[in-house]
Design a protein around this motif. Structure first.
Motif, mmCIF file in Angstrom:
data_model
loop_
_atom_site.group_PDB
_atom_site.id
_atom_site.type_symbol
_atom_site.label_atom_id
_atom_site.label_comp_id
_atom_site.label_asym_id
_atom_site.label_seq_id
_atom_site.Cartn_x
_atom_site.Cartn_y
_atom_site.Cartn_z
ATOM 1 N N ALA A 140 26.717 -11.138 -52.871
ATOM 2 C CA ALA A 140 25.772 -11.785 -53.399
ATOM 3 C C ALA A 140 25.227 -10.856 -54.625
ATOM 4 O O ALA A 140 24.745 -11.412 -55.585
ATOM 5 N N SER A 194 28.082 -18.107 -46.220
ATOM 6 C CA SER A 194 28.011 -16.475 -46.582
ATOM 7 C C SER A 194 28.215 -15.859 -45.059
ATOM 8 O O SER A 194 27.831 -16.442 -44.090
ATOM 9 N N ARG A 195 28.729 -14.636 -45.299
ATOM 10 C CA ARG A 195 28.892 -13.887 -44.209
ATOM 11 C C ARG A 195 28.379 -12.506 -44.386
ATOM 12 O O ARG A 195 28.406 -11.838 -45.437
ATOM 13 N N TYR A 196 27.540 -11.739 -43.249
ATOM 14 C CA TYR A 196 27.300 -10.501 -43.523
ATOM 15 C C TYR A 196 28.270 -9.514 -42.788
ATOM 16 O O TYR A 196 28.945 -9.669 -41.932
ATOM 17 N N ILE A 215 26.356 -9.119 -48.383
ATOM 18 C CA ILE A 215 26.527 -10.394 -48.060
ATOM 19 C C ILE A 215 27.926 -11.164 -48.845
ATOM 20 O O ILE A 215 27.705 -11.030 -50.223
#
Lengths: 330, 330
Positions: free
Chosen positions: A137, A215-217, A226
């Motif tokens: 991000a 999205s993925r952390y 992110i």
């Protein structure tokens, strides 16, 4: 005598100052012509902010939502976010030699938009996935910030971010001066807008609602990031707009502005069975200063909402008649 | 002489008044004992708000996120939202005679929580679906508002909404007085919290992030409604919290507060590789005034985050030592 003269100077100076300030304060929408459109906006704001008025609305319920493309900035000949995506394909091409012979990328690189569009929605999704996902991000924010600071519209020569509507900037400021909280509710990408909406519109990231990808952390090299994934998460358009408003804001707006049938549901959600409320439609009628389009346009089609405006009580802005200027002075 | 005496009275009265006001202004956290915890909070706020400080943070970037259950209000013997759901099952039972012989509803109606819990996660989802979906958003808001205004905790006899932590209310107000924007980021249901967080915490609906079920926009009898559907949309817990923050707020916080391992990722996202930043963990150490639990608790388990706090530089609130009072005076 000398003192009296000084007093006179001071007094008349103060009067002049007051006069000019009053004139400015009296006209919070100086780029709007004195038409019924402007009058209806001002009348609405005055009645909902007047304590004791039967239409008074407490400040914390004064939520105003604005579509972005075609409502706050231009959207022709195609959404500016698509211009961003096409520019990104060109910028990324050196790392993707396979794109030279693979549609829709080949079409983008050869400037053959017809070849791109021939692939329809699938092609657009491929372009978005390639240009909007696969980075963090923070990285995407940096990419957008660089593009929006430098990219110019081929026809106007203006930076895209300078193709915002001066009358709408004044409307946003006028509403905020009257304790409205202003939000963007756009079909555009939420993370494409957030990096620049605060500086451009005075709307901070947390008041931007838009379409999103998943999205993925994760933690990379000890740093939390992110990661943007090539999968659609939410489309903030049509019936999605009331859902986006409900999810992000959690209150029904009392004021909504849009310019296309994609805003019909938001206008309906804001105004039907809710009083006081205000629906605004920006009608693109000015082929000389901007563009003129409505029912037949592929971008920003305005058909059903235009038909319904009178019956629903929505106010239609006639850009040509209602606006003194389109874009801010450079 | 008399005038002088009056002047003395006025002057000393003013001094007394100033003195007492200064004392109050000097202590924005009166329910916090004078421990290292309080000092670290105040030191952080002072350094990020001091213009010219190397740690100065502009006001619009002062985002503070708070978990809710166990951080802003109590969560024992089980999450208050579960108490709400169980109360709803009882209230809805007359319309559902089949529940009398069908688990997990039978267990709820017979007060046999073991039978309910025997069904595990599946049973809980069934209860949530039955009590949280199938109505409009407006109807659900009304149901929550009625419950939160009347429902009392069986052990304390307090309204659930009176079981909020007075020291945390002061912390929220202190941060806002220093131009922080305060958000809730909770695993609890977003629409369960929004109806009461503004009155209780001073946090408006648009600054509440939580778990959600899916919803659909439709027009019923000419009125636009949001219909709540029995499908999970988003779980705002663990790695979901940074995603929830990213989606709703679009900025990384500089301050985050939690109380369990469910907040570990949010604390990490807020503080790791980001300076200045502040992570706060509320450690439940007060069995007399509230509850004492951490590593072994089924609700609000605090294990990994407690292990990591020192190394990560997170400040741990020892409720028993650090707080003068737990709940607001009634």
């Amino acid at each position: 005598m000398r003192l009296n003269f000084c007093a006179f100077l001071v007094a008349s100076g103060a009067a002049m100052l007051t006069g000019s300030l009053t004139a400015a304060a009296d006209d919070p929408l100086p780029s709007w012509n004195e038409t019924a459109t402007k009058q209806s906006i001002v009348a609405f704001v005055e009645k909902v902010t007047q304590p004791g008025s039967p239409d008074f609305v407490p400040a914390d319920e004064r939520v105003a939502t604005f579509d972005n493309d075609g409502t706050l900035w231009s959207e022709q000949p195609y959404y500016f976010q698509l211009a961003f995506a096409l520019d990104r394909v060109k910028a990324m091409a050196p790392d993707h030699p396979e794109w030279n012979t693979k549609q829709p990328f080949q079409g983008v690189l050869e400037g053959d938009l017809k070849a791109v569009m021939a692939g329809g929605k699938k092609s657009l999704i491929e372009i978005v996935a390639a240009t909007h996902a696969g980075m963090t991000a923070d990285e995407f924010e940096q990419i957008v910030t660089e593009w929006i600071s430098t990219a110019k519209h081929p026809q106007t020569g203006r930076l895209y971010k300078e193709m915002v509507y001066q009358p709408m900037l004044e409307l946003l400021a006028y509403l905020r001066a009257n304790d409205f909280k202003t939000f963007i509710v756009s079909g555009g990408g939420i993370e494409f807008m957030r990096p620049w909406t605060e500086a451009t519109y005075g709307i901070p990231p947390e008041q931007v609602v838009g379409s999103s990808i998943q999205s993925r952390y994760e933690v990379r090299d000890g740093k939390p990031v992110i990661v943007r994934l090539p999968e659609i998460d939410f489309i903030d358009d049509k019936e999605g707009k009331p859902i986006g408003i409900h999810t992000h804001i959690g209150r029904r707006p009392i004021f909504a502005a849009g310019n296309s049938d994609g805003d019909w549901a938001m206008l309906q959600y804001t105004t039907i069975g809710r009083s006081p409320s205000f629906g605004l439609i920006v009608h693109h009628t000015d082929a000389d200063r901007e563009w003129a389009y409505d029912r037949e346009s592929h971008i920003g089609q305005l058909d059903k909402a235009l038909d319904d405006a009178e019956q629903k009580g929505w106010t239609v802005v006639d850009m040509k008649q209602d606006w003194k200027v389109i874009y801010p002075a450079k």
